[in-house]
Design a protein around this motif. Structure first.
Motif: not given
Length: 308
Positions: A83-87
């Motif tokens: 996942t990314t930093d923002q989920g």
């Protein structure tokens, strides 16, 4: 009047189309399929197209959905690509991003190749003032550096949607293929079958599209594949620089947000690796297809391959 000249384009005539059940397989497709490189490339590209088509069925979440509780997770069974930093789920971003990236590359290649074939062959056959005008524009677009021009155009555009980028990429990438097709058409325009069509009163459009282009089909196909993967790389590069539609989902945009969030510096390699691997896999498949088409249409390459 159309007569295929195998000494110019395909050294071996395409096998006759076969009927398998109710499906009629074109002879040229069978010819490409028999080449090992083009066959592997076609399978790779087809698998990526299938991956894009079934994206809604295999994605676990909306590609732009934020879930801070699942942010920065490494690849796992629940989030295959992490996942990314923002989920946001990267697997979903890569799957849905394949749709936009492949559509944009295909449409840009189709438009650029159609424009190059029409203008290049028409200029070669018509000659005179028409050839001078078309050749002038070809030379202008060849002299202007493509990447800086794309950066400038993208920077000033207010609308950077998919179809806007298709037109911009096609407008920049058509010239080099038009020059090649013009040169090949010049070598064909004085052939007997073209002269016979001209003497029988056939129109210029009929001769260009029904006589000349069928004898250049492998070169046109190779140009299409070439522009396809160049468009994919250029579009991803522009989006990586922040010159794309940041509200959409594509491989380049996923790479852009990974770069903005400095994920590698934080030890998160997966936001870069998976969209980059999808892009590299697709481009490799197109390159193999191009190499296979070159081997089929160029007798020297085919002889060298068989001798080894």
């Amino acid at each position: 009047m159309s007569q295929f000249d195998p000494t110019i384009d395909l050294p071996l005539a395409a096998p006759p189309a076969r009927v398998r059940g109710r499906v009629r397989v074109p002879g040229w497709l069978l010819l490409i399929w028999r080449n090992r490189k083009s066959r592997v490339g076609m399978v790779m590209v087809a698998s990526m197209v299938m991956f894009a088509l079934i994206a809604p069925l295999i994605s676990v979440a909306h590609p732009n959905e934020f879930n801070l509780l699942a942010a920065r997770q490494a690849p796992s069974w629940h989030h295959l690509f992490g996942t990314t930093d923002q989920g946001s789920d990267i697997f979903s971003q890569v799957a849905f991003g394949a749709r936009r990236s492949l559509l944009l590359g295909f449409a840009a290649a189709l438009l650029a190749t159609g424009l190059a074939a029409t203008l290049g062959v028409t200029a070669a056959y018509s000659g005179g003032f028409a050839d001078d005008v078309i050749n002038f524009f070809i030379n202008v677009f060849l002299v202007i550096p493509a990447i800086p021009l794309l950066v400038v155009i993208s920077g000033f555009m207010k609308e950077r949607g998919t179809w806007t980028m298709v037109i911009v990429l096609a407008a920049v990438l058509w010239a080099f293929e038009a020059r090649i097709l013009r040169g090949q058409a010049l070598s064909l325009k004085n052939r007997d079958f073209v002269l016979a069509a001209k003497s029988s009163g056939e129109s210029t459009r009929r001769i260009v599209f029904a006589e000349l282009m069928p004898n250049m089909i492998s070169r046109i196909a190779a140009g299409f594949v070439l522009v396809f993967y160049i468009a994919l790389l250029v579009d991803a590069g522009l989006e990586f620089l922040g010159l794309g539609d940041m509200t959409g989902t594509s491989w380049g945009i996923t790479l852009y947000w990974a770069q903005v969030n400095s994920t590698v510096l934080q030890g998160e390699w997966w936001p870069f690796f998976f969209p980059g691997a999808a892009l590299a896999f697709t481009v490799l498949g197109l390159v193999l297809m191009l190499a296979g088409i070159d081997e089929i249409s160029n007798p020297r390459l085919r002889t060298e391959r068989e001798s080894t």
